[in-house]
Write an enzyme that holds these catalytic residues in place. Structure first.
Site, PDB file in Angstrom:
ATOM      1  N   LYS A 207      41.677  32.533  42.477  1.00 26.07           N
ATOM      2  CA  LYS A 207      40.865  33.750  42.609  1.00 26.07           C
ATOM      3  C   LYS A 207      40.011  33.743  43.870  1.00 26.07           C
ATOM      4  O   LYS A 207      39.788  32.712  44.487  1.00 26.07           O
ATOM      5  CB  LYS A 207      40.022  33.953  41.342  1.00 26.07           C
ATOM      6  CG  LYS A 207      40.889  34.531  40.215  1.00 26.07           C
ATOM      7  CD  LYS A 207      40.112  34.955  39.005  1.00 26.07           C
ATOM      8  CE  LYS A 207      41.105  35.574  37.988  1.00 26.07           C
ATOM      9  NZ  LYS A 207      40.473  35.799  36.684  1.00 26.07           N
ATOM     10  N   ARG A 242      44.144  29.561  32.237  1.00 24.32           N
ATOM     11  CA  ARG A 242      45.218  30.478  32.643  1.00 24.32           C
ATOM     12  C   ARG A 242      45.488  30.225  34.121  1.00 24.32           C
ATOM     13  O   ARG A 242      44.627  30.480  34.957  1.00 24.32           O
ATOM     14  CB  ARG A 242      44.724  31.907  32.385  1.00 24.32           C
ATOM     15  CG  ARG A 242      45.693  33.008  32.709  1.00 24.32           C
ATOM     16  CD  ARG A 242      45.028  34.369  32.426  1.00 24.32           C
ATOM     17  NE  ARG A 242      45.904  35.464  32.783  1.00 24.32           N
ATOM     18  CZ  ARG A 242      46.048  35.926  34.016  1.00 24.32           C
ATOM     19  NH1 ARG A 242      45.364  35.420  35.010  1.00 24.32           N
ATOM     20  NH2 ARG A 242      46.882  36.926  34.253  1.00 24.32           N
TER      21      ARG A 242
HETATM   22  N1  HH2 Z   1      42.632  37.363  35.207  1.00 22.66           N
HETATM   23  C1  HH2 Z   1      43.562  38.207  35.681  1.00 22.66           C
HETATM   24  C2  HH2 Z   1      44.381  38.937  34.793  1.00 22.66           C
HETATM   25  N2  HH2 Z   1      44.267  38.780  33.457  1.00 22.66           N
HETATM   26  N3  HH2 Z   1      43.226  37.763  31.605  1.00 22.66           N
HETATM   27  C3  HH2 Z   1      42.302  36.928  31.119  1.00 22.66           C
HETATM   28  N4  HH2 Z   1      42.180  36.767  29.780  1.00 22.66           N
HETATM   29  N5  HH2 Z   1      41.473  36.208  31.933  1.00 22.66           N
HETATM   30  C4  HH2 Z   1      41.528  36.315  33.286  1.00 22.66           C
HETATM   31  O1  HH2 Z   1      40.715  35.644  33.990  1.00 22.66           O
HETATM   32  C5  HH2 Z   1      42.500  37.195  33.855  1.00 22.66           C
HETATM   33  C6  HH2 Z   1      43.344  37.923  32.953  1.00 22.66           C
HETATM   34  C7  HH2 Z   1      43.737  38.394  37.160  1.00 22.66           C
HETATM   35  O2  HH2 Z   1      44.604  37.456  37.700  1.00 22.66           O
HETATM   36  P1  HH2 Z   1      46.192  37.663  37.979  1.00 22.66           P
HETATM   37  O3  HH2 Z   1      46.932  38.011  36.735  1.00 22.66           O
HETATM   38  O4  HH2 Z   1      46.663  36.442  38.665  1.00 22.66           O
HETATM   39  O5  HH2 Z   1      46.264  38.850  39.037  1.00 22.66           O
HETATM   40  P2  HH2 Z   1      46.488  40.430  38.905  1.00 22.66           P
HETATM   41  O6  HH2 Z   1      45.405  41.001  38.059  1.00 22.66           O
HETATM   42  O7  HH2 Z   1      46.416  40.910  40.343  1.00 22.66           O
HETATM   43  O8  HH2 Z   1      47.833  40.664  38.275  1.00 22.66           O
END
Ligand code: HH2
Length: 262
Positions: A207, A242
Site C-alpha cells: 500500500k 491479506r
Molecule cells: N484493501 C484493499 C481491498 N480490499 N479488504 C479488506 N478487508 N482489507 C483491506 O485492507 C483491503 C480490502 C485494497 O487493496 P487491493 O485489493 O490490492 O487493491 P485494489 O483496491 O486497487 O483492487
C-alpha cells in the site's frame, strides 16, 4: 492465516489487469495455495484511492468467470471482496465461502442479512468516506478509539442481523481514509482492536503508506516494507494478513508468530 489477493479488475493498483483472465487467475491461485495461503480474496472492483464505483452487472461479469476457474483449481476457502449483496449472493452461489465487505455492511442493507441467511463469515472493514474521496483530508480526534468503536458497532449490527459472533472478522482498513500517521498508529495499537474479541484481518500489502515510508517506492518495490508491516501486525495480534506475495509473507508470518509467542 495468509490470505492471497486476486483482483479480477483492469485497474487495481498492484495486480490490475493480470487476473481478469480466468486461466491466469487459476494459475496464481494454485501457486498461492502451494505457497501456503490459507484463503484467497477475490475482488472485481478496485477500491484504491480515487477509484470510481463499478455497476453490479459489470462487477459480476468480471468476477464470476474468474471465481469459477479459481473454485475449480483450489480447495481453499475463497472470500469475495464486494460491497454489493447481489454480487456477494452470485459469488456464494458460484462457490465463494466468505464475504469481505470494505463498507462493513453500510452501503447495502441486504448484505448482513444475506451473510446471516447463507451462514457465511463476514469481514467488516473500517473506511472513512468513499474510495473516490477518502484520501483528500482524512481526520480523526483519536484514530484508534474511533476505528475500534466503529468496528464494535458494526460487529453489533452484524449480530443484530443474525450473523453469529464467531463468523465475524474485523479490519482497521489500512489506507482507507487514513494518513501515513493514522495507518502507523492503527498498526501500533492493533491490540486495542483485537480486544473487541473478533479475529483481526490486516491489509497492508504494497500500500501507498509503505511506499511513502520507504522514501517513495513504486507498488512493485514495496515487498520489504510490506514484510515489516506484516510482521508488526502479527506481533500486534492480527490473525489474518491479506497479501499479494504469499510465499514471502508466509515466512514473515511464521517468524513473527514464533517471536511474538516466545
Ligand atoms: N484493501 C484493499 C481491498 N480490499 N479488504 C479488506 N478487508 N482489507 C483491506 O485492507 C483491503 C480490502 C485494497 O487493496 P487491493 O485489493 O490490492 O487493491 P485494489 O483496491 O486497487 O483492487
Amino acid at each position: 492465516m495468509v490470505v492471497g489477493i486476486l483482483n479480477a479488475t483492469p485497474d487495481s493498483f498492484s495486480d490490475g489487469g493480470v487476473h481478469l483472465d480466468p486461466g491466469r487467475a487459476a494459475e496464481t491461485a494454485l501457486a498461492m495455495a502451494a505457497a501456503g495461503a490459507g484463503m484467497l480474496d477475490l475482488g472485481a472492483e478496485s477500491t484504491r484511492p480515487g477509484a470510481a464505483p463499478v455497476p453490479a452487472a459489470e462487477e459480476r461479469r468480471r468476477l464470476l468467470p474468474v471465481l469459477r476457474a479459481v473454485r475449480t483449481a483450489v480447495r481453499l476457502p475463497i472470500s469475495v471482496d464486494t460491497t454489493k449483496a447481489d454480487v456477494a449472493a452470485a459469488a456464494l452461489d458460484a462457490g465463494a465461502d466468505i464475504v469481505n465487505d470494505v463498507s462493513a455492511g453500510r452501503w447495502d442493507a441486504d448484505m448482513l442479512p444475506l451473510c446471516a441467511r447463507e451462514r457465511v463469515p463476514v469481514v467488516l472493514m473500517h473506511m472513512q468516506g468513499t474510495p473516490a474521496t477518502m484520501q483528500r483530508d482524512p481526520r480523526y480526534t483519536d484514530v484508534v478509539t474511533e476505528v475500534r468503536d466503529f468496528l464494535g458497532a458494526r460487529g453489533a449490527a452484524a449480530r443484530a442481523s443474525g450473523v453469529p459472533a464467531d463468523a465475524i472478522v474485523v479490519d482497521p482498513g489500512i489506507g482507507f481514509g487514513k494518513t501515513v500517521a493514522h495507518n502507523c498508529r492503527l498498526l501500533r495499537r492493533l491490540d486495542l482492536l483485537a480486544a473487541l474479541g473478533y479475529p483481526v484481518l490486516v491489509g497492508v500489502s504494497r500500500k501507498g503508506f509503505i511506499g511513502e515510508l520507504a522514501g517513495g517506492r513504486a507498488s512493485g518495490e514495496r515487498l520489504h516494507g510490506t514484510a515489516a508491516a506484516v510482521a508488526l501486525a502479527v506481533a500486534g495480534g492480527a490473525r489474518l494478513v491479506r497479501v499479494h506475495d504469499v510465499a514471502a509473507m508466509r515466512d514473515v508470518v511464521r517468524v513473527a508468530e514464533a517471536v511474538a509467542g516466545a
